[in-house]
Design a protein around this motif. Structure first.
Motif, PDB file in Angstrom:
ATOM      1  N   LEU A 183       0.710  -1.285  -0.143  1.00 21.66           N
ATOM      2  CA  LEU A 183      -0.087   0.062   0.144  1.00 21.66           C
ATOM      3  C   LEU A 183       0.784   1.210   0.009  1.00 21.66           C
ATOM      4  CD1 LEU A 183      -2.916  -0.287   2.428  1.00 21.66           C
ATOM      5  CD2 LEU A 183      -3.017   0.329  -0.176  1.00 21.66           C
ATOM      6  N   GLN A 184       2.098   1.094   0.271  1.00 20.60           N
ATOM      7  CA  GLN A 184       3.052   2.404   0.299  1.00 20.60           C
ATOM      8  C   GLN A 184       3.048   3.022  -1.024  1.00 20.60           C
ATOM      9  OE1 GLN A 184       6.538   2.329   3.329  1.00 20.60           O
ATOM     10  NE2 GLN A 184       6.136  -0.175   2.635  1.00 20.60           N
ATOM     11  N   GLY A 185       2.854   2.003  -1.926  1.00 20.31           N
ATOM     12  CA  GLY A 185       3.103   2.523  -3.274  1.00 20.31           C
ATOM     13  C   GLY A 185       1.949   3.192  -3.881  1.00 20.31           C
ATOM     14  N   MET A 186       0.925   3.410  -3.227  1.00 23.71           N
ATOM     15  CA  MET A 186      -0.234   3.832  -3.813  1.00 23.71           C
ATOM     16  C   MET A 186      -0.163   5.412  -3.931  1.00 23.71           C
ATOM     17  SD  MET A 186      -3.189   2.625  -3.761  1.00 23.71           S
ATOM     18  CE  MET A 186      -4.588   3.808  -3.640  1.00 23.71           C
ATOM     19  N   GLU A 187       0.577   6.028  -3.060  1.00 21.88           N
ATOM     20  CA  GLU A 187       0.645   7.581  -3.718  1.00 21.88           C
ATOM     21  C   GLU A 187       1.436   7.876  -4.897  1.00 21.88           C
ATOM     22  OE1 GLU A 187       1.682  10.416  -0.757  1.00 21.88           O
ATOM     23  OE2 GLU A 187       0.778  11.977  -1.816  1.00 21.88           O
ATOM     24  N   THR A 188       2.516   6.904  -4.973  1.00 30.62           N
ATOM     25  CA  THR A 188       3.349   7.160  -6.238  1.00 30.62           C
ATOM     26  C   THR A 188       2.572   6.811  -7.551  1.00 30.62           C
ATOM     27  OG1 THR A 188       5.240   6.315  -4.924  1.00 30.62           O
ATOM     28  CG2 THR A 188       5.732   6.621  -7.129  1.00 30.62           C
ATOM     29  N   MET A 189       1.790   5.656  -7.289  1.00 30.61           N
ATOM     30  CA  MET A 189       1.106   5.080  -8.554  1.00 30.61           C
ATOM     31  C   MET A 189      -0.003   6.001  -8.869  1.00 30.61           C
ATOM     32  SD  MET A 189       1.027   0.869  -7.867  1.00 30.61           S
ATOM     33  CE  MET A 189       2.110   0.191  -7.164  1.00 30.61           C
ATOM     34  N   CYS A 190      -0.707   6.611  -7.863  1.00 30.89           N
ATOM     35  CA  CYS A 190      -1.925   7.332  -8.251  1.00 30.89           C
ATOM     36  C   CYS A 190      -1.836   8.708  -8.497  1.00 30.89           C
ATOM     37  CB  CYS A 190      -3.064   7.423  -7.120  1.00 30.89           C
ATOM     38  SG  CYS A 190      -3.534   5.681  -6.577  1.00 30.89           S
ATOM     39  N   LYS A 191      -0.740   9.537  -8.173  1.00 30.52           N
ATOM     40  CA  LYS A 191      -0.539  10.926  -8.383  1.00 30.52           C
ATOM     41  C   LYS A 191      -0.412  11.026 -10.040  1.00 30.52           C
ATOM     42  CE  LYS A 191       2.058  13.608  -5.040  1.00 30.52           C
ATOM     43  NZ  LYS A 191       3.378  13.505  -4.323  1.00 30.52           N
ATOM     44  N   GLY A 192      -1.218  12.029 -10.405  1.00 35.82           N
ATOM     45  CA  GLY A 192      -1.396  12.551 -11.864  1.00 35.82           C
ATOM     46  C   GLY A 192      -2.353  11.447 -12.577  1.00 35.82           C
ATOM     47  N   GLY A 193      -2.993  10.514 -11.962  1.00 34.53           N
ATOM     48  CA  GLY A 193      -4.140   9.911 -12.778  1.00 34.53           C
ATOM     49  C   GLY A 193      -5.401  10.550 -12.392  1.00 34.53           C
ATOM     50  N   LEU A 194      -6.409  10.026 -12.709  1.00 36.11           N
ATOM     51  CA  LEU A 194      -7.786  10.423 -12.562  1.00 36.11           C
ATOM     52  C   LEU A 194      -8.535   9.558 -11.435  1.00 36.11           C
ATOM     53  CD1 LEU A 194      -9.289  10.806 -15.788  1.00 36.11           C
ATOM     54  CD2 LEU A 194      -8.148  12.512 -14.573  1.00 36.11           C
ATOM     55  N   ILE A 195      -9.437   9.958 -10.674  1.00 37.80           N
ATOM     56  CA  ILE A 195     -10.133   9.264  -9.760  1.00 37.80           C
ATOM     57  C   ILE A 195     -10.410   7.899 -10.105  1.00 37.80           C
ATOM     58  CG2 ILE A 195     -11.886   8.969  -7.926  1.00 37.80           C
ATOM     59  CD1 ILE A 195     -12.782  11.746  -8.576  1.00 37.80           C
ATOM     60  N   ALA A 196     -10.755   7.581 -11.413  1.00 41.94           N
ATOM     61  CA  ALA A 196     -11.241   6.405 -11.710  1.00 41.94           C
ATOM     62  C   ALA A 196     -10.045   5.271 -11.880  1.00 41.94           C
ATOM     63  CB  ALA A 196     -11.996   6.227 -13.126  1.00 41.94           C
ATOM     64  N   ASP A 197      -8.782   5.792 -11.980  1.00 35.91           N
ATOM     65  CA  ASP A 197      -7.711   5.471 -12.004  1.00 35.91           C
ATOM     66  C   ASP A 197      -7.250   4.657 -10.452  1.00 35.91           C
ATOM     67  OD1 ASP A 197      -6.065   7.453 -14.288  1.00 35.91           O
ATOM     68  OD2 ASP A 197      -7.445   5.785 -14.641  1.00 35.91           O
ATOM     69  N   VAL A 198      -7.538   5.433  -9.773  1.00 35.90           N
ATOM     70  CA  VAL A 198      -7.291   5.231  -8.206  1.00 35.90           C
ATOM     71  C   VAL A 198      -7.756   3.778  -7.775  1.00 35.90           C
ATOM     72  CG1 VAL A 198      -7.551   5.613  -5.921  1.00 35.90           C
ATOM     73  CG2 VAL A 198      -7.132   7.422  -7.258  1.00 35.90           C
ATOM     74  N   VAL A 199      -9.190   3.626  -8.442  1.00 38.06           N
ATOM     75  CA  VAL A 199      -9.950   2.275  -8.076  1.00 38.06           C
ATOM     76  C   VAL A 199      -9.008   1.215  -9.001  1.00 38.06           C
ATOM     77  CG1 VAL A 199     -11.973   1.296  -8.769  1.00 38.06           C
ATOM     78  CG2 VAL A 199     -11.987   3.362  -7.701  1.00 38.06           C
ATOM     79  N   ALA A 200      -8.835   1.691 -10.151  1.00 31.61           N
ATOM     80  CA  ALA A 200      -8.124   0.644 -10.655  1.00 31.61           C
ATOM     81  C   ALA A 200      -6.758   0.045 -10.100  1.00 31.61           C
ATOM     82  CB  ALA A 200      -7.681   0.761 -12.450  1.00 31.61           C
ATOM     83  N   VAL A 201      -6.023   1.148  -9.626  1.00 31.66           N
ATOM     84  CA  VAL A 201      -4.703   0.806  -8.954  1.00 31.66           C
ATOM     85  C   VAL A 201      -5.011  -0.050  -7.686  1.00 31.66           C
ATOM     86  CG1 VAL A 201      -3.036   1.710  -7.780  1.00 31.66           C
ATOM     87  CG2 VAL A 201      -3.304   2.763  -9.911  1.00 31.66           C
ATOM     88  N   ILE A 202      -5.970   0.455  -6.924  1.00 33.73           N
ATOM     89  CA  ILE A 202      -6.210  -0.350  -5.702  1.00 33.73           C
ATOM     90  C   ILE A 202      -6.433  -1.943  -5.984  1.00 33.73           C
ATOM     91  CG2 ILE A 202      -8.037  -0.767  -3.752  1.00 33.73           C
ATOM     92  CD1 ILE A 202      -8.365   2.165  -3.739  1.00 33.73           C
ATOM     93  N   GLY A 203      -7.183  -2.051  -7.202  1.00 31.57           N
ATOM     94  CA  GLY A 203      -7.492  -3.600  -7.588  1.00 31.57           C
ATOM     95  C   GLY A 203      -6.177  -4.222  -8.017  1.00 31.57           C
ATOM     96  N   SER A 204      -5.267  -3.287  -8.495  1.00 31.83           N
ATOM     97  CA  SER A 204      -4.036  -4.023  -9.105  1.00 31.83           C
ATOM     98  C   SER A 204      -3.118  -4.082  -8.184  1.00 31.83           C
ATOM     99  CB  SER A 204      -3.376  -3.231 -10.072  1.00 31.83           C
ATOM    100  OG  SER A 204      -2.756  -2.252  -9.623  1.00 31.83           O
ATOM    101  N   ILE A 205      -3.156  -3.635  -7.057  1.00 31.08           N
ATOM    102  CA  ILE A 205      -2.321  -4.135  -5.955  1.00 31.08           C
ATOM    103  C   ILE A 205      -2.663  -5.248  -5.213  1.00 31.08           C
ATOM    104  CG2 ILE A 205      -0.945  -3.114  -3.714  1.00 31.08           C
ATOM    105  CD1 ILE A 205      -1.409  -0.458  -4.593  1.00 31.08           C
TER     106      ILE A 205
END
Lengths: 381, 158, 350
Positions: free
Chosen positions: A350-372
């Motif tokens: 979960l530590q990687g969440m901020e790095t992965m989500c910065k610069g994306g859209l909200i819909a991407d946040v959900v996709a990233v949570i799913g991919s972790i």
């Protein structure tokens, strides 16, 4: 596919004319897409994510403390409840740690049986990941197909271990029973049918232009950052880092089996997806090899009734479905553990969440949570 | 040529159509929904359902009581005089509400009198119904409906 | 007050409205059942099957449940707008059915002709398009008046999405107008009958654009981000009970309306395939009308099935990708298609 992304950069000329404010959105603990009670405080500039803070602890149950008040054997069932979707792997980790501290030799046959059950559990966990990730991104049918396949695996578990979800699979020292009569042919039949089902999922998702547009280039994390943040499992391997505990620190006869470790290239959601799907296929290979080469022998090593390990500590890691799961146990010679600490992969990933989500859209946040692929039971313990 | 094929695939939404084919395939295949109360599931032999204790063979050694992580089992041996001849427990309490179905009580039992049955329908309106004492403890073990395709159900497995 | 005048101008329309609305409400309610059941079948499971045989009483059970729920108005909401917003979504969806002709006219024994349509307006198609634009207000109002961030985001997305796809939708419908020569629904079907085929083939590109735009207009997968059930939940987060039912039913009514429209514009509407309609009408008018309605219903059902099919299969687009497709892919395509249709009309279909 980088051209797909709309340019929402800060230097857009509109910004000088219009006044805008950052919105803090609470992707709250109650949310259908956060895989449990996970809260993300997302700072948004319009639709673009500028910052993200994870808030966890909603599922903290005091598992590590609970284990301090039970004997070493009595503590075994609670570790199933950490990553409740990958229970057999959790049990293997704890039991392996205690065996390491005790110096118990697990017989070869028991090791092979453990590998078979581990890999079946890995397939089951990845199937549910696939279903929920697909559901988050919008493909609703994949969930139902994945759960349908999981039923077959859970039926196998029920016949072998007695329970479908939290079986308390292994005693300290080996396995309790051998496969029941008729189990191995049913398992082999499942292994024959399963790759065709994975082909179905890939037809539905891997080349699908909507899926590719949603997941390529999203949630990118580079290999250096991933290693710096101690990510593990498919989250790490999606960025191209070849670290799999089964190959790097082999345990339980994994060195006898021939399998590949799928790696990604870009470190985006699509690569992590491909990694896990390919891991499912590799798990099928491992199980087939284990069933083919099953040795004869004892089922349990020599372990006394009341376990009193020598004073000391031990650390044992397994490759759980979510990443590298580690158990650090400290014994002071008593029949109860002095300390058990779980290195939970979802918590670290979960530590990687901020790095992965910065610069994306909200819909991407959900996709990233799913991919972790987080499971809150592990994150909060 | 390859570029032409790729263009054709893009314009005709080829991979999307293939995806439609996958869902259509499952449209016509038999459905996997189990119609639960009408059709009971068939469970394998090792299913860890409700605990069953064969009081006749129990010797009140209390190993199961010590093994349980939750402290669900309470065994009361008979008084000393009775214990010399008849080791059966005076009272045997199991709190099924807190039972983890982990099976740790089954391992140490020397006589094999405690083991899990296949009764899994433990939903009650009043939790006190889940506190079993000696009279209510034994389950109906050999119900003919519990038999699973291909896998052994009979005790003959051991 | 002339009794004939009242009958002709008040009684007859009211009767027609009643004859139209009762089946339409039933169809829309059972569209819910249809979707849940067919979605389940695609997903290897049975849909609703407990409530009544084959789950057919499910929509009634759902309706009753929603009626009996507590009426919650959030503290932060603006009460008046919050309460009337669903109505703005609900009415355009149903009023659109009034301009569609369902069959060839009914000739009574006394020689009077009654059209199978509530309002045989000569700009029927435009009325439907205008009403679908009005439907956006319900979403905007509902989202903003809810007083919380999630619905606001959902409604903003939905509004921009619907605006973006209105244009290709209108342009594709205009292509049909070019081929048919009139906006009146009965004329469009008559033109297809005269052509000998359906507008599907001359207007295949328009058909494709219409389908994509229709899916986006009705907020269905793969364009259902405003509903984004797994992300931002959508503009109806704060709605519960009967108000939510209004939005819900409005969405399904829109689905049925666009399916019926697609059937009318591209598949010939109430034209019975492989049969000489004019001859059959001269011989058995009642039978032709009945078969016409049935064939219309089947064609509409095919499209509804297609809507459910793609919902079961494809993931959903992200918001910016959705808008890009609307403006940069569909809009130019629809424009080019309009030009081609105009040329076609000019040179070939004189």
């Amino acid at each position: 596919m980088a051209a797909d992304r709309t340019d929402l950069s800060v230097t857009s000329p509109l910004r000088e004319v219009l006044e805008s404010r950052e919105v803090e959105l609470n992707l709250g603990p109650q949310h259908p897409a956060t895989h449990g009670v996970y809260r993300a405080l997302v700072r948004l500039d319009g639709e673009k994510v500028v910052g993200l803070k994870s808030v966890i602890g909603y599922l903290h149950r005091g598992i590590e403390k609970w284990a301090e008040y039970r004997t070493w054997t009595q503590a075994t069932p609670i570790f199933d409840r950490l990553d409740y979707l990958g229970a057999v792997l959790n049990c293997h980790g704890y039991v392996g740690a205690v065996e390491k501290l005790l110096g118990v030799e697990v017989p070869k046959k028991a090791q092979y049986i453990r590998v078979v059950l581990d890999e079946l559990q890995r397939i089951a966990s990845h199937l549910l990941w696939l279903g929920t990730h697909g559901l988050d991104v919008g493909a609703q049918s994949v969930l139902f197909y994945a759960v349908r396949e999981r039923e077959a695996i859970m039926d196998l578990f029920e016949a072998m271990l007695g329970q479908r979800l939290l079986p308390n699979a292994f005693p300290i020292g080996g396995v309790r029973f051998d496969f029941p009569k008729g189990w191995v042919p049913v398992c082999r039949k499942f292994l024959q049918e399963f790759p065709k089902k994975v082909d179905d999922y890939e037809t539905l998702l891997t080349t699908n232009r909507i899926w590719v547009q949603r997941t390529k280039g999203v949630g990118v994390i580079s290999a250096e950052e991933a290693v710096a943040l101690s990510l593990s499992g498919p989250t790490l391997r999606g960025s191209g880092v070849n670290f799999d505990v089964r190959k790097a620190i082999p345990y339980s006869s994994y060195e006898d089996f021939d399998f590949e470790v799928p790696l990604g290239q870009n470190g985006d959601v699509y690569d992590r997806y491909l990694c896990r799907v390919r891991e499912m296929r590799q798990s099928v290979r491992i199980i087939q090899q284990a069933l083919d080469g099953m040795p004869e022998g004892e089922l349990r090593g020599k372990v006394s009734r009341i376990i009193r390990p020598p004073v000391g500590e031990a650390y044992f890691t397994v490759e759980a479905a979510k990443g590298q799961l580690g158990y650090y146990i400290v014994s002071d010679g008593a029949e109860k553990p002095w300390r058990v600490h779980v290195r939970a992969p979802s918590f670290i990933n979960l530590q990687g969440m901020e790095t992965m989500c910065k610069g994306g859209l909200i819909a991407d946040v959900v996709a990233v949570i799913g991919s972790i692929d987080i499971v809150l039971g592990e994150v909060d313990r | 040529m390859k570029a032409l094929a790729r263009f054709a695939k893009m314009v005709t939404f080829w991979e999307l159509v293939k995806g439609l084919g996958v869902t259509t395939k499952y449209l016509v295949k038999p459905k996997v929904t189990e119609l639960y109360p009408d059709k009971r599931p068939v469970l394998p032999y090792r299913t860890k359902g409700r605990l069953h204790v064969d009081i006749e063979t129990c010797i009140s050694c209390r190993m199961c009581e010590k093994a349980c992580p939750e402290g669900c089992i309470k065994v009361f041996p008979p008084p000393k005089e009775v214990f010399k001849t008849d080791k059966r427990p005076a009272e045997f309490l199991i709190n099924q509400e807190h039972c983890l179905h982990c099976g740790l009580c089954v391992d140490p039992c020397p006589t094999g009198s405690i083991h899990h049955s296949q009764e899994f329908e433990l939903v009650v309106f009043d939790y006190r119904e889940l506190l079993f004492d000696k009279e209510r403890l034994p389950c109906d073990l050999d119900q003919p409906r519990y038999r699973w395709n291909g896998l052994e159900n009979a005790r003959a497995e051991k | 007050m002339n009794f004939d005048w009242v009958t002709a101008h008040v009684g007859m329309p009211l009767l027609k409205i009643l004859i139209l609305l009762v089946p339409v409400f039933t169809v829309v309610a059972y569209m819910v059942w249809f979707e849940r059941r067919v979605l389940g079948f695609f997903q290897s499971r049975l849909g609703p099957n407990r409530v009544g045989p084959l789950g057919l009483i499910q929509p009634i059970a759902d309706g009753l449940k929603l009626l009996l729920k507590e009426d919650v108005v959030p503290a932060n909401a603006r009460p008046f707008l919050f309460k009337i917003a669903p109505v703005f979504s609900f009415f355009p969806a149903f009023v659109g059915f009034s301009v569609i002709t369902w069959a060839l006219p009914w000739v009574t024994a006394s020689g009077k002709t009654h059209g199978f349509v509530v309002a045989d307006v000569d700009l029927g198609l435009l009325v439907i398009l205008a009403l679908s634009s009005m439907g956006i207000f319900g979403i905007l109002l509902g989202g903003w008046s809810s007083g919380s961030k999630y619905p606001l985001f959902g409604s903003l997305r939905s509004a921009s999405q619907m605006l973006a796809y209105e244009v290709p939708l209108t342009l594709s419908v205009l292509s049909v107008f070019l081929l048919a020569g009139s906006f009146r629904m009965s004329d469009i079907v008559a033109a297809q009958q005269k052509l000998g085929g359906y507008f599907l083939f001359p207007g295949i590109v328009a058909f494709g654009v219409y389908l994509v735009a229709a899916v986006a207009e009705t907020n269905r997968t793969p364009f259902d981000l405003p509903e984004g059930e797994s992300e931002i939940i959508g503009f109806h987060t704060e709605y519960s009970g009967m108000r939510f039912a209004f939005y819900f039913v409005a969405e399904y009514a829109n689905v049925v309306l666009t399916s019926v429209l697609a059937a009318a514009l591209f598949l010939g509407g109430y034209d019975i395939p492989f049969v000489n309609d004019a001859a059959l009408y001269a011989a058995h008018p009642a039978l032709t009308s009945l078969l016409g309605v049935a064939s219309f219903a089947v064609k509409g059902a095919l499209f509804a099935f297609f809507f459910v099919w793609i919902r079961a299969t494809w993931p959903r687009y992200r918001y910016d990708q959705l808008l890009r497709i609307g403006w940069f892919v569909l809009f130019p395509l629809a424009l080019v298609n309009l030009l081609l249709m105009a040329l076609l009309r000019l040179w070939l279909l004189r």
